[in-house]
Structure formats: C-alpha cells, structure tokens
Design a protein around this motif. Structure first.
Motif, PDB file in Angstrom:
ATOM      1  N   SER A 247     -33.601 -76.258 -48.763  1.00 24.15           N
ATOM      2  CA  SER A 247     -34.570 -77.207 -49.314  1.00 24.15           C
ATOM      3  C   SER A 247     -34.615 -77.052 -50.828  1.00 24.15           C
ATOM      4  CB  SER A 247     -35.966 -76.983 -48.709  1.00 24.15           C
ATOM      5  OG  SER A 247     -36.433 -75.693 -49.040  1.00 24.15           O
ATOM      6  N   THR A 257     -43.472 -80.683 -54.423  1.00 26.59           N
ATOM      7  CA  THR A 257     -42.777 -81.455 -53.394  1.00 26.59           C
ATOM      8  C   THR A 257     -41.596 -80.650 -52.868  1.00 26.59           C
ATOM      9  OG1 THR A 257     -43.370 -83.528 -54.502  1.00 26.59           O
ATOM     10  CG2 THR A 257     -41.606 -83.619 -52.852  1.00 26.59           C
ATOM     11  N   GLN A 267     -36.560 -81.936 -37.855  1.00 21.67           N
ATOM     12  CA  GLN A 267     -37.581 -82.263 -38.854  1.00 21.67           C
ATOM     13  C   GLN A 267     -38.941 -82.518 -38.226  1.00 21.67           C
ATOM     14  OE1 GLN A 267     -37.107 -86.124 -40.792  1.00 21.67           O
ATOM     15  NE2 GLN A 267     -35.565 -86.727 -39.281  1.00 21.67           N
ATOM     16  N   HIS A 268     -38.963 -83.140 -37.049  1.00 21.46           N
ATOM     17  CA  HIS A 268     -40.253 -83.433 -36.404  1.00 21.46           C
ATOM     18  C   HIS A 268     -40.937 -82.145 -35.945  1.00 21.46           C
ATOM     19  CE1 HIS A 268     -39.360 -87.683 -36.629  1.00 21.46           C
ATOM     20  NE2 HIS A 268     -38.216 -87.496 -35.962  1.00 21.46           N
ATOM     21  N   ASN A 269     -40.170 -81.188 -35.466  1.00 20.30           N
ATOM     22  CA  ASN A 269     -40.753 -79.908 -35.070  1.00 20.30           C
ATOM     23  C   ASN A 269     -41.294 -79.161 -36.290  1.00 20.30           C
ATOM     24  OD1 ASN A 269     -38.197 -80.504 -33.246  1.00 20.30           O
ATOM     25  ND2 ASN A 269     -39.676 -79.427 -31.974  1.00 20.30           N
ATOM     26  N   TRP A 270     -40.552 -79.204 -37.386  1.00 25.65           N
ATOM     27  CA  TRP A 270     -40.996 -78.525 -38.599  1.00 25.65           C
ATOM     28  C   TRP A 270     -42.256 -79.177 -39.153  1.00 25.65           C
ATOM     29  CZ3 TRP A 270     -42.066 -79.310 -43.703  1.00 25.65           C
ATOM     30  CH2 TRP A 270     -42.098 -78.175 -44.528  1.00 25.65           C
ATOM     31  N   ARG A 271     -42.291 -80.522 -39.136  1.00 25.88           N
ATOM     32  CA  ARG A 271     -43.469 -81.237 -39.652  1.00 25.88           C
ATOM     33  C   ARG A 271     -44.687 -80.959 -38.779  1.00 25.88           C
ATOM     34  NH1 ARG A 271     -42.713 -85.616 -43.175  1.00 25.88           N
ATOM     35  NH2 ARG A 271     -44.419 -86.721 -42.168  1.00 25.88           N
ATOM     36  N   ARG A 272     -44.488 -80.838 -37.472  1.00 26.30           N
ATOM     37  CA  ARG A 272     -45.603 -80.505 -36.582  1.00 26.30           C
ATOM     38  C   ARG A 272     -46.137 -79.121 -36.913  1.00 26.30           C
ATOM     39  NH1 ARG A 272     -43.067 -80.759 -32.186  1.00 26.30           N
ATOM     40  NH2 ARG A 272     -43.432 -82.963 -31.793  1.00 26.30           N
ATOM     41  N   PHE A 274     -45.859 -77.539 -39.787  1.00 27.33           N
ATOM     42  CA  PHE A 274     -46.461 -77.579 -41.117  1.00 27.33           C
ATOM     43  C   PHE A 274     -47.845 -78.220 -41.071  1.00 27.33           C
ATOM     44  CE2 PHE A 274     -47.257 -79.391 -45.305  1.00 27.33           C
ATOM     45  CZ  PHE A 274     -46.952 -78.328 -46.127  1.00 27.33           C
ATOM     46  N   ALA A 275     -47.993 -79.297 -40.293  1.00 29.30           N
ATOM     47  CA  ALA A 275     -49.274 -79.999 -40.208  1.00 29.30           C
ATOM     48  C   ALA A 275     -50.345 -79.106 -39.574  1.00 29.30           C
ATOM     49  CB  ALA A 275     -49.107 -81.289 -39.414  1.00 29.30           C
TER      50      ALA A 275
END
Length: 282
Positions: A247, A257, A267-272, A274-275
């Motif tokens: 990154s 950023t 990416q969806h697992n990482w964003r979950r 992180f959220a």
C-alpha cells in the motif's frame, strides 16, 4: 486463542509448572467470559490435555478452579487392569467424521470402539480422585494374528482419558479428541514468530513469548472480524491476505489516505475489518 504461556529454563518436561499454567489459563478464561457477561451462557469449562499433564497437581488445580478436566492417561499396568474389567457388551462402535492418521500403525483409522468405567487415580494418596476412565480401542493390524486353533483374533490398541465430564460417553470422548487442535496452534507459531527463538537470554525469550501470544490472539481476532473465509484460515494466510499488503500512504493537509492495490481479491474483507476496528471520522 492463547490464554496463558509459560517459559521454563533448561530441558524441562511438559509437566513442570503445568498446574500453575492451568490455573492461569482458567483464570484468564473466566475473566474474559465475565467481561463479556457470557459466563452462564458459556456452559462448562473443560481443561483438555495430553498424558504429559496427567498428574495430581494438575487435577487438583482444576478442582480448585471449579472446572472440568479431560486428560489423556498413560496405559500402564494399573490402567490395563481397569480396562480388563470392562465387559465385552459395554463397548460401543463409533465412526469418525474424518479418518484419523495413526502414526504407530501408519494408516488412517475411521472406526473404533469406546467404553467407560469408574476409576480412582492416585489411589491411597491424599488427593486421590475418582472419575470416569473413557477408553477407545482400535485394532492393531501389526499384531493381529492367528491363535493355536487357527482362528484369527484381534489385538487391540487402547487410548484412555481420565475425566469428570458430565456429558454422555460419545460426546465426552469426541470432545477429548479435540484437544489435538493445540498442535495446529503450535504449527502456526513455529511457522511464524517462534522461528526467531531462542535468543540466548531467558528474559528476552520470555518477553518474546508474551508478545507472540498477543500477536496470535490479535491475528485470530482480525480473521474473525474480516469474515467467514478468514475466520478459520491459518495465521500465515491472514498475514498474507490482510496484514502484509502492499500500500501507499499519502498526506493531504491533515488527512491520511491509504492507497491499496487495485482489483485486490480480499479488499471487502479488509474494509470490513477496518470499519469494525476504526469507526469512521465524525
């Protein structure tokens, strides 16, 4: 999750300091359950261990902590005499959901017989304990032979567990076999941070071991929060998919950023993750 760790100096056996390790692990488990107000919903706490932990001090530690125990027993002469008293009609056949590899016979085992009998461990001593001796037997193909009359007879190999589990025989035996899951944790740690030991200094290794436990628990928690695919994934997989990622960080005014890879499959697992770990800014 790792509830307690212990580093011993020298060439120490597994039984050395086992009682204090059990007491610490149970206290940590109870504290975690109490913090989440889940003590009553959690049900019974069972200490499962292999034969290296079969000792009076370990069982006494379980009794003081008011938890159940399920510990593998070494098949010595006394245990063999107890097994010999089990009636033939008391044995129950079970089938494993998945075949189990037997190192001694070098084959997969999918069927076995189980039975139980009351057994008094450490008899005649101050802290003798009477509980259930759960026995599992499998045919020993290496020793099965023909008797003097030419009839084939089966020679059995026995595995025993000493437990005060309140569950029925089939459940208690299956739950005890689950103690081998710790070997998967060992494999994950040896494949990671434990590969850096020893440093040659006891205190440094002890501190490193504590950090290993913390990192392992955080990694497992991250996998659970990221979603189902990573909830049961190996620690190395979680590190590769969610932690050790390429990154780029940029700053604009006071905003930071993180630029992550494009078309990244996780990416969806990482964003979950992180959220959940970081709430969005106000």
């Amino acid at each position: 999750m790792i509830a307690a760790t212990q580093l011993r100096a020298g060439n120490a056996g597994s039984a050395r300091g086992a009682a204090s390790l059990v007491a610490e692990a149970v206290a940590t488990t109870k504290a975690v359950l109490a913090a989440h107000e889940a003590a009553e919903a959690a049900g019974e706490i069972v200490v499962r261990a292999d034969s290296a932990f079969y000792s009076r001090t370990v069982i006494a530690a379980c009794r003081r902590a008011r938890v159940r125990f399920s510990i593998t027993v070494r098949i010595d002469a006394e245990v063999r005499r107890a097994i010999a008293t089990i009636p033939d009609d008391a044995w129950m056949e079970i089938q494993y959901p998945q075949p189990v590899w037997d190192d001694e016979q070098q084959r997969f085992i999918s069927r076995a017989h189980i039975a139980e009998i009351a057994y008094t461990a450490f008899e005649g001593r101050r802290d003798e304990t009477t509980a259930r001796l759960i026995v599992r037997r499998v045919p020993d193909l290496n020793k099965t032979a023909v008797d003097a009359q030419g009839e084939l007879f089966t020679v059995w190999r026995y595995h025993a567990a000493f437990t005060d589990s309140p569950f029925i025989l089939v459940q208690a035996e299956a739950q005890h076999r689950g103690h081998a899951i710790i070997e998967q944790v060992f494999a994950a740690l040896i494949d990671g941070p434990l590969a850096h030991l020893p440093s040659g200094r006891f205190n440094a290794n002890n501190a490193w071991l504590a950090c290993i436990a913390i990192a392992h628990n955080l990694t497992r928690a991250a996998g659970v929060l990221a979603g189902r695919p990573h909830a049961t994934a190996r620690a190395a997989t979680i590190r590769r998919h969610l932690i050790n990622i390429a990154s780029r960080i940029t700053r604009h005014a006071r905003a930071i950023t993180i630029h992550l890879p494009e078309n990244w499959p996780w990416q969806h697992n990482w964003r979950r993750l992180f959220a959940i770990a970081h709430a969005p800014p106000a």
